[in-house]
Design an enzyme around this catalytic site. Structure first.
Site, PDB file in Angstrom:
ATOM      1  CB  SER A 133      -0.726  -0.066   1.351  1.00 47.22           C
ATOM      2  OG  SER A 133      -1.600   1.325   1.306  1.00 47.22           O
ATOM      3  CE1 TYR A 146      -4.666  -2.222   4.525  1.00 44.23           C
ATOM      4  CE2 TYR A 146      -3.694  -0.097   4.335  1.00 44.23           C
ATOM      5  CZ  TYR A 146      -4.156  -1.200   3.565  1.00 44.23           C
ATOM      6  OH  TYR A 146      -4.135  -1.256   2.270  1.00 44.23           O
TER       7      TYR A 146
END
Length: 248
Positions: A133, A146
Site C-alpha cells: 500500500s 494496517y
C-alpha cells in the site's frame, strides 16, 4: 500460458487480476475466504480454478496449494493480494484486532510464499507479487495495524528477492486509493460519505480514484517476462499521493 495463484481473488484488485490473467490466456487459481463472492467469479472458464481458503491458516494454505498443483501443474506466479483494514490507534487497537490484521495482511503472504516457492523452484523460475500500500510510505491517522502490516510487506519482498535470486523475482505493488468494495464500505461508515469520497479524489494529483484494473495491469506487467530485470522493488500506483506538500 502460466499458472497464476491470486489471493483475495473474489473482489477489488484480486478480481481485476483474475480477469486480467484469464484474458491473457493463463490458468488462474483464485483463493478467497468469501465463498459467496468467490462463486460469483465463475465464468464457466476452464482456465479458472476456485478454492475457498483462509490464507492466514497454514494447514489450509498448504492443502490448497497442493490441490492447485495437482490440478494445473507447478506454479509460475503468486499474487499476495488478500488484505483487510481496521481503523484505530495503537492504544485503541485490541490484541485480537492487531493479530487479525497481521495474520490476513502479512502472515498470509508468508504462508502462500512458503508453499508456492518450492513449486517455482522446481520449474526453475517464478514471480511473487506482494500487494502492499502507499501507506507503507505515508500514513493516515488511525490505521496503525494496517500501515504496520503493509510496511512489513516491503521487507518480505526484499527478503524473497534476495534469498531466491536469480530464479525467483519478487516485487511489491503499493496502491493509493482504489475503487474497491473495501473503500466503499469504509466510506459508508462516515457521517458524510459523499464528502469523504470527494476528499479521496482531491488527495490525489490525478484527481481521480484508481480503478482496480489499472493496478492489475501493472501487476500483469511485473509478473511477465518483459519485467525480467525487475526484482526487490516497490511500485506506487497512487496518483501522486504523498509527493505534493501544498502551498505556493
Amino acid at each position: 500460458m502460466k499458472n497464476i495463484v491470486i489471493t483475495g481473488a473474489a473482489k477489488g484488485i484480486g478480481k481485476a487480476c483474475v480477469n486480467y490473467f484469464l484474458n491473457n490466456g493463463d490458468n488462474v487459481i483464485a483463493l478467497d475466504i468469501d465463498k459467496t463472492a468467490l462463486s460469483e467469479l465463475s465464468l464457466e472458464n476452464a482456465q479458472l480454478s476456485m478454492f475457498n481458503c483462509d490464507v492466514s491458516n497454514s494447514k489450509n494454505v498448504k492443502e490448497t496449494i497442493q490441490k492447485a498443483i495437482e490440478s494445473v501443474g507447478e506454479i509460475d506466479v503468486l499474487i499476495n493480494n488478500a488484505g483487510i483494514q481496521r481503523y484505530s490507534t495503537i492504544t485503541e487497537t485490541t490484541e485480537e484486532e492487531w493479530d487479525l490484521v497481521m495474520n490476513v495482511n502479512l502472515k498470509s503472504a508468508f504462508l502462500c510464499a512458503k508453499y508456492t516457492i518450492p513449486s517455482m523452484l522446481k520449474k526453475g523460475k517464478g514471480v511473487v507479487v506482494n500487494v502492499s500500500s502507499v501507506q507503507a510510505f505515508i500514513t493516515q491517522q488511525k490505521v496503525a495495524p494496517y500501515t504496520t502490516s503493509k510496511t512489513a510487506m516491503l521487507g518480505l519482498t526484499r527478503s524473497i528477492a534476495v534469498d531466491y535470486a536469480p530464479n525467483i523475482r519478487c516485487v511489491a505493488v503499493c496502491p493509493g486509493t482504489v475503487d474497491t468494495p473495501m473503500l466503499r464500505n469504509a466510506i459508508k461508515e462516515s457521517d458524510n460519505p459523499e464528502k469523504v469520497y470527494q476528499e479521496c479524489i482531491d488527495m490525489h494529483l490525478t484527481k481521480r480514484i484508481c480503478p482496480p484494473e489499472e493496478v492489475a495491469a501493472l501487476i500483469g506487467f511485473l509478473a511477465s517476462d518483459n519485467a525480467g530485470s525487475i526484482t526487490g522493488q516497490s511500485f506506487r500506483v497512487d496518483g501522486g499521493l504523498g509527493i505534493h506538500i501544498g502551498g505556493n
